[in-house]
Design a protein around this motif. Structure first.
Motif, PDB file in Angstrom:
ATOM      1  N   SER A 166       0.831  -1.210   0.000  1.00 21.31           N
ATOM      2  CA  SER A 166       0.000   0.000   0.000  1.00 21.31           C
ATOM      3  C   SER A 166       0.860   1.252   0.000  1.00 21.31           C
ATOM      4  O   SER A 166       0.560   2.236  -0.692  1.00 21.31           O
ATOM      5  N   GLN A 167       1.949   1.206   0.746  1.00 19.45           N
ATOM      6  CA  GLN A 167       2.838   2.372   0.811  1.00 19.45           C
ATOM      7  C   GLN A 167       3.542   2.608  -0.524  1.00 19.45           C
ATOM      8  O   GLN A 167       3.671   3.757  -0.975  1.00 19.45           O
ATOM      9  N   GLU A 168       3.982   1.536  -1.165  1.00 21.62           N
ATOM     10  CA  GLU A 168       4.654   1.675  -2.455  1.00 21.62           C
ATOM     11  C   GLU A 168       3.694   2.139  -3.543  1.00 21.62           C
ATOM     12  O   GLU A 168       4.068   2.890  -4.450  1.00 21.62           O
ATOM     13  N   ALA A 169       2.445   1.700  -3.444  1.00 20.72           N
ATOM     14  CA  ALA A 169       1.463   2.031  -4.478  1.00 20.72           C
ATOM     15  C   ALA A 169       0.919   3.446  -4.343  1.00 20.72           C
ATOM     16  O   ALA A 169       0.501   4.048  -5.343  1.00 20.72           O
ATOM     17  N   ALA A 170       0.933   3.982  -3.139  1.00 16.65           N
ATOM     18  CA  ALA A 170       0.277   5.264  -2.851  1.00 16.65           C
ATOM     19  C   ALA A 170       0.624   6.377  -3.842  1.00 16.65           C
ATOM     20  O   ALA A 170      -0.279   7.107  -4.291  1.00 16.65           O
ATOM     21  N   PRO A 171       1.885   6.576  -4.228  1.00 20.53           N
ATOM     22  CA  PRO A 171       2.199   7.677  -5.154  1.00 20.53           C
ATOM     23  C   PRO A 171       1.551   7.548  -6.529  1.00 20.53           C
ATOM     24  O   PRO A 171       1.440   8.534  -7.256  1.00 20.53           O
ATOM     25  N   PHE A 172       1.119   6.322  -6.859  1.00 14.70           N
ATOM     26  CA  PHE A 172       0.562   6.082  -8.181  1.00 14.70           C
ATOM     27  C   PHE A 172      -0.969   6.060  -8.190  1.00 14.70           C
ATOM     28  O   PHE A 172      -1.573   5.835  -9.244  1.00 14.70           O
ATOM     29  N   LEU A 173      -1.588   6.283  -7.072  1.00 16.08           N
ATOM     30  CA  LEU A 173      -3.042   6.172  -6.970  1.00 16.08           C
ATOM     31  C   LEU A 173      -3.740   7.517  -7.015  1.00 16.08           C
ATOM     32  O   LEU A 173      -4.930   7.618  -6.742  1.00 16.08           O
ATOM     33  N   THR A 174      -3.014   8.557  -7.364  1.00 21.94           N
ATOM     34  CA  THR A 174      -3.592   9.894  -7.490  1.00 21.94           C
ATOM     35  C   THR A 174      -3.159  10.477  -8.838  1.00 21.94           C
ATOM     36  O   THR A 174      -2.439   9.833  -9.602  1.00 21.94           O
ATOM     37  N   LYS A 175      -3.550  11.708  -9.087  1.00 18.59           N
ATOM     38  CA  LYS A 175      -3.149  12.382 -10.315  1.00 18.59           C
ATOM     39  C   LYS A 175      -1.820  13.108 -10.157  1.00 18.59           C
ATOM     40  O   LYS A 175      -1.442  13.922 -11.002  1.00 18.59           O
ATOM     41  N   ASN A 176      -1.086  12.823  -9.095  1.00 17.94           N
ATOM     42  CA  ASN A 176       0.155  13.553  -8.837  1.00 17.94           C
ATOM     43  C   ASN A 176       1.211  13.347  -9.920  1.00 17.94           C
ATOM     44  O   ASN A 176       1.976  14.256 -10.235  1.00 17.94           O
ATOM     45  N   LEU A 177       1.283  12.141 -10.482  1.00 14.39           N
ATOM     46  CA  LEU A 177       2.287  11.876 -11.506  1.00 14.39           C
ATOM     47  C   LEU A 177       2.120  12.818 -12.688  1.00 14.39           C
ATOM     48  O   LEU A 177       3.102  13.260 -13.289  1.00 14.39           O
ATOM     49  N   ILE A 178       0.873  13.151 -13.022  1.00 11.73           N
ATOM     50  CA  ILE A 178       0.623  14.033 -14.161  1.00 11.73           C
ATOM     51  C   ILE A 178       0.336  15.470 -13.715  1.00 11.73           C
ATOM     52  O   ILE A 178       0.009  16.318 -14.544  1.00 11.73           O
ATOM     53  N   GLY A 179       0.440  15.738 -12.408  1.00 10.34           N
ATOM     54  CA  GLY A 179       0.152  17.082 -11.922  1.00 10.34           C
ATOM     55  C   GLY A 179      -1.266  17.502 -12.223  1.00 10.34           C
ATOM     56  O   GLY A 179      -1.563  18.689 -12.401  1.00 10.34           O
ATOM     57  N   GLY A 180      -2.154  16.535 -12.259  1.00 11.12           N
ATOM     58  CA  GLY A 180      -3.510  16.779 -12.734  1.00 11.12           C
ATOM     59  C   GLY A 180      -4.295  17.805 -11.951  1.00 11.12           C
ATOM     60  O   GLY A 180      -5.147  18.510 -12.512  1.00 11.12           O
ATOM     61  N   ASN A 181      -4.032  17.920 -10.668  1.00 13.06           N
ATOM     62  CA  ASN A 181      -4.804  18.861  -9.864  1.00 13.06           C
ATOM     63  C   ASN A 181      -4.572  20.313 -10.269  1.00 13.06           C
ATOM     64  O   ASN A 181      -5.370  21.190  -9.941  1.00 13.06           O
ATOM     65  N   SER A 182      -3.486  20.564 -10.986  1.00 12.36           N
ATOM     66  CA  SER A 182      -3.194  21.939 -11.392  1.00 12.36           C
ATOM     67  C   SER A 182      -3.712  22.287 -12.779  1.00 12.36           C
ATOM     68  O   SER A 182      -3.741  23.459 -13.153  1.00 12.36           O
ATOM     69  N   TRP A 183      -4.127  21.278 -13.559  1.00 17.20           N
ATOM     70  CA  TRP A 183      -4.566  21.611 -14.923  1.00 17.20           C
ATOM     71  C   TRP A 183      -5.851  20.920 -15.369  1.00 17.20           C
ATOM     72  O   TRP A 183      -6.288  21.110 -16.500  1.00 17.20           O
ATOM     73  N   ILE A 184      -6.471  20.182 -14.456  1.00 18.28           N
ATOM     74  CA  ILE A 184      -7.765  19.591 -14.782  1.00 18.28           C
ATOM     75  C   ILE A 184      -8.854  20.548 -14.318  1.00 18.28           C
ATOM     76  O   ILE A 184      -8.870  20.964 -13.165  1.00 18.28           O
ATOM     77  N   ARG A 185      -9.759  20.869 -15.195  1.00 17.88           N
ATOM     78  CA  ARG A 185     -10.766  21.868 -14.895  1.00 17.88           C
ATOM     79  C   ARG A 185     -12.067  21.521 -15.612  1.00 17.88           C
ATOM     80  O   ARG A 185     -12.041  20.899 -16.671  1.00 17.88           O
ATOM     81  N   PRO A 186     -13.226  21.876 -15.053  1.00 24.72           N
ATOM     82  CA  PRO A 186     -14.502  21.508 -15.681  1.00 24.72           C
ATOM     83  C   PRO A 186     -14.665  22.102 -17.076  1.00 24.72           C
ATOM     84  O   PRO A 186     -14.032  23.089 -17.436  1.00 24.72           O
ATOM     85  N   THR A 187     -15.559  21.483 -17.850  1.00 26.71           N
ATOM     86  CA  THR A 187     -15.858  21.966 -19.193  1.00 26.71           C
ATOM     87  C   THR A 187     -16.419  23.384 -19.168  1.00 26.71           C
ATOM     88  O   THR A 187     -17.070  23.786 -18.205  1.00 26.71           O
ATOM     89  N   PRO A 188     -16.183  24.158 -20.209  1.00 23.34           N
ATOM     90  CA  PRO A 188     -16.838  25.463 -20.317  1.00 23.34           C
ATOM     91  C   PRO A 188     -18.359  25.317 -20.264  1.00 23.34           C
ATOM     92  O   PRO A 188     -18.910  24.297 -20.676  1.00 23.34           O
ATOM     93  N   THR A 189     -19.016  26.317 -19.760  1.00 18.69           N
ATOM     94  CA  THR A 189     -20.479  26.273 -19.622  1.00 18.69           C
ATOM     95  C   THR A 189     -21.189  27.129 -20.651  1.00 18.69           C
ATOM     96  O   THR A 189     -22.418  27.127 -20.720  1.00 18.69           O
ATOM     97  N   HIS A 190     -20.446  27.888 -21.439  1.00 21.65           N
ATOM     98  CA  HIS A 190     -21.046  28.732 -22.464  1.00 21.65           C
ATOM     99  C   HIS A 190     -20.271  28.573 -23.774  1.00 21.65           C
ATOM    100  O   HIS A 190     -19.068  28.326 -23.771  1.00 21.65           O
ATOM    101  N   PHE A 191     -20.991  28.766 -24.872  1.00 17.35           N
ATOM    102  CA  PHE A 191     -20.383  28.647 -26.188  1.00 17.35           C
ATOM    103  C   PHE A 191     -20.745  29.877 -27.008  1.00 17.35           C
ATOM    104  O   PHE A 191     -21.827  30.428 -26.878  1.00 17.35           O
TER     105      PHE A 191
END
Length: 337
Positions: free
Chosen positions: A297-322
């Protein structure tokens, strides 16, 4: 169609699926996208996907949503490096098909090449129909911050050239027979279905991490692995190849040894191949090659989130207007609606 009604339809289609628009540097607006339509019948702004992409200004700073009506689009497509912030979306992958038939080098054969940052692909089939026995890439992703949602990526050898950058694949279907997910990107595959067409020991992955300083690798979370006959989980294209499967179903098509060193035993001490809480008849670890890892579990922990791709900094909801494209982007925007 009345344009207000059209926007409503597009918004409902987008909202009906839990997809995320991926962008990095801030475009002009985070909630509004320019809408461009591709329709082979001539009722949209463009009849070809490449024409719509070409119409996006160089060094684009606004979100662009290219909506592709169902059809078979026989095109070899490139999203140039100077055209970021494009979303290309069908409404259903099985009815919106981008297809080509080519072989050769991995950078020359792709049906679809993404070279621009902050690209999103949705509800598309991208295929290379060349067939078995030669390199025939369907999708090449050579840019940072790219995401694909509910896409089908189909070929035989080197199907998905996951080349460079940080990428996210959600609920996608990827099919091939030899090294069909390859490259040196940092990528997270979430709830994807990988299907091997190999009739022997073809590898699903060929990750190309070449030094321990590279923060790259392929992570598969909650995925499903199936096969026509038998397949390996992967082999090391690069000396420090890194692949982790977690919470993934593996059918009996997965060979017991799991991994191969590509004829170079020195890579056994440098490659990082891990498995964590996978299940199914092909997930049994007792006969895996001794240099692969059954992660704690400890070894796997770093791979079970979006940290490898830094996803929390660039994932964002779809635009709501067009909004409609200006005449500087599309000369056809005042055509059929």
């Amino acid at each position: 169609m009345n344009i207000q009604v059209y926007f409503t339809v597009i918004f409902l289609v987008a909202s009906s699926s839990s997809w995320l628009s991926m962008v990095g540097a801030s475009p002009g607006s985070l909630s509004t996208a320019i809408l461009m339509r591709v329709d082979q019948s001539g009722k949209g702004d463009y009849q070809k996907i490449q024409d719509a992409i070409d119409a996006v200004p160089s060094n684009n700073t606004e979100l662009v949503f290219i909506w592709v009506k169902p059809g078979m689009y026989r095109e070899k497509i490139v999203v140039p490096a100077d055209k970021p912030f494009i979303t290309l979306s069908g409404t259903k992958a099985t009815t919106t098909i981008i297809t080509w038939n080519d072989t050769g080098g991995i950078f020359d054969s792709p049906t679809f090449s993404v070279l621009a940052t902050d690209f999103v692909g949705r509800f598309l089939t991208i295929q290379n129909t060349y067939g078995a026995g030669a390199k025939a890439v369907a999708l090449r992703v050579s840019a940072d911050r790219a995401a694909f949602f509910e896409c089908r990526i189909l070929s035989h050898q080197d199907t998905l050239l996951d080349d460079t950058g940080r990428h996210f694949y959600s609920n996608c279907y990827v099919e091939g027979d030899t090294d069909f997910i390859c490259g040196n990107a940092a990528s997270l595959f979430e709830k994807c279905h990988l299907n091997s067409l190999s009739e022997g020991s073809g590898a699903i992955t060929a990750q190309r991490r070449e030094s321990p300083a590279e923060d790259t690798g392929f992570i598969f979370l909650g995925c499903k692995l199936t096969g026509l006959k038998s397949a390996l989980l992967g082999r090391p294209w690069g000396d420090y190849s890194r692949v982790v499967f977690a919470f993934t179903y593996m059918s009996n098509a997965i060979l017991p040894q799991g991994w191969d060193d590509w004829g170079d035993t020195s890579k056994q001490s440098t490659a990082f191949y891990g498995q964590y809480k996978c299940y199914g008849p092909g997930a049994i670890t007792s006969k895996r090659v001794e240099w692969s890892r059954n992660l704690t579990s400890q070894e796997a922990a770093p791979f079970l989130t979006k940290n490898l791709i830094g996803g929390n900094s660039w994932i964002r909801p779809t635009p709501t207007h067009f909004k409609r494209a200006s005449t500087s982007i599309s000369n056809n925007v005042n055509g059929n609606t």
